[in-house]
Design a protein around this motif. Structure first.
Motif, PDB file in Angstrom:
ATOM      1  N   GLN A 166       0.823  -1.213   0.000  1.00 37.15           N
ATOM      2  CA  GLN A 166       0.000   0.000   0.000  1.00 37.15           C
ATOM      3  C   GLN A 166       0.857   1.263   0.000  1.00 37.15           C
ATOM      4  N   HIS A 167       2.132   1.101   0.359  1.00 35.25           N
ATOM      5  CA  HIS A 167       3.041   2.250   0.282  1.00 35.25           C
ATOM      6  C   HIS A 167       3.971   2.164  -0.935  1.00 35.25           C
ATOM      7  N   ASN A 168       3.617   1.265  -1.855  1.00 37.62           N
ATOM      8  CA  ASN A 168       4.422   1.093  -3.093  1.00 37.62           C
ATOM      9  C   ASN A 168       5.882   0.811  -2.818  1.00 37.62           C
ATOM     10  N   LYS A 169       6.132  -0.012  -1.823  1.00 37.15           N
ATOM     11  CA  LYS A 169       7.535  -0.248  -1.473  1.00 37.15           C
ATOM     12  C   LYS A 169       8.043  -1.613  -1.922  1.00 37.15           C
ATOM     13  N   VAL A 170       7.209  -2.398  -2.609  1.00 43.18           N
ATOM     14  CA  VAL A 170       7.593  -3.784  -2.888  1.00 43.18           C
ATOM     15  C   VAL A 170       8.134  -3.949  -4.306  1.00 43.18           C
ATOM     16  N   ALA A 171       9.325  -4.520  -4.420  1.00 46.01           N
ATOM     17  CA  ALA A 171       9.874  -4.925  -5.724  1.00 46.01           C
ATOM     18  C   ALA A 171       9.761  -6.447  -5.805  1.00 46.01           C
ATOM     19  N   GLU A 172       9.032  -6.941  -6.803  1.00 45.16           N
ATOM     20  CA  GLU A 172       8.841  -8.391  -6.972  1.00 45.16           C
ATOM     21  C   GLU A 172      10.002  -8.954  -7.782  1.00 45.16           C
ATOM     22  N   ILE A 173      10.687  -9.939  -7.236  1.00 50.33           N
ATOM     23  CA  ILE A 173      11.835 -10.530  -7.923  1.00 50.33           C
ATOM     24  C   ILE A 173      11.582 -12.027  -8.096  1.00 50.33           C
ATOM     25  N   ASP A 174      11.891 -12.540  -9.295  1.00 53.52           N
ATOM     26  CA  ASP A 174      11.733 -13.970  -9.544  1.00 53.52           C
ATOM     27  C   ASP A 174      12.881 -14.726  -8.870  1.00 53.52           C
ATOM     28  N   GLY A 175      12.573 -15.307  -7.733  1.00 54.90           N
ATOM     29  CA  GLY A 175      13.603 -16.011  -6.961  1.00 54.90           C
ATOM     30  C   GLY A 175      13.949 -17.379  -7.513  1.00 54.90           C
ATOM     31  N   MET A 176      13.241 -17.808  -8.570  1.00 55.50           N
ATOM     32  CA  MET A 176      13.546 -19.111  -9.186  1.00 55.50           C
ATOM     33  C   MET A 176      14.663 -18.967 -10.228  1.00 55.50           C
TER      34      MET A 176
END
Ligand code: AMP
Length: 190
Positions: free
Chosen positions: A161-171
């Motif tokens: 909700q604070h736009n702080k997440v970077a999604e990374i493909d951990g595979m």
């Protein structure tokens, strides 16, 4: 800059935290490492948490929040921290925000390593045979995954909700994961 490495057990958080520590001059604050050191030292705290950790359950919010608070004075000299394995509950996330705010710091980025449960189980299967962590056995690992999905994954919306997440493909291969994390950190928001 303060980062959270977020993801299930065996997602590669420790590997990435150590790399970022070396390349960015940040300190690594891993509640798992701090707790394992307490067990190894035979302290009162170590004796209190050993069985809980051995079963893959979470130790209390009060204990881990206290451990992190003790280490926060190190932030100023280092220019920031990588939080690895903390926070794991909403209460921990709220306490972290409050503690950082009192020191005029904040969480800048949450790096979410996405790895699916089956891939994680395959990844750790080889580790079970080696003498290593007391909680790297099939039963404890299963419980660690349960705790992650039950208590920790629901934290994501708090940061989203604070736009702080970077999604990374951990595979992806480690080098590709590292490159994606560096791109997120060096992105336009910093
Ligand atoms: P880790 O090395 O991060 O996988 O943590 C190992 C174990 O330490 C976990 O399975 C928990 O038993 C305990 N632990 C580490 N960090 C936390 C936390 N933030 N909250 C509760 N328990 C934790």
């Amino acid at each position: 800059m303060n980062l959270i490495l977020f993801g299930p057990p065996a997602a590669g958080k420790g590997t990435q935290a150590r790399r970022l520590m070396d390349t960015r001059g940040l300190i690594q604050l891993s509640t798992g490492d701090i707790l394992r050191a307490a067990i190894a030292s035979g302290s009162d705290l170590g004796r209190r948490v050993e069985a809980i950790m051995g079963h893959g359950e979470l130790v209390t919010d009060e204990i881990v929040i206290g451990l992190i608070e003790e280490r926060l004075p190190e932030l100023d000299a280092a220019g920031g921290a990588i939080f690895d394995g903390f926070p794991r509950t909403l209460a921990q996330a709220e306490a972290l925000d409050a503690m950082l705010e009192r020191r005029a710091h904040q969480i800048d980025l949450v790096i979410r390593l996405k790895v699916d449960d089956d891939a994680l189980k395959a990844r750790v299967a080889g580790r079970f045979a080696q003498a290593g962590r007391a909680d790297d056995n099939p039963a404890a690992f299963e419980q660690r995954l349960v705790a992650y999905n039950r208590d920790t994954a629901p934290l994501l919306p708090y940061y989203e909700q604070h736009n702080k997440v970077a999604e990374i493909d951990g595979m992806a291969p480690v080098a590709a994961v590292s490159a994606a994390i560096d791109a997120a950190i060096d992105g336009p928001q910093f």
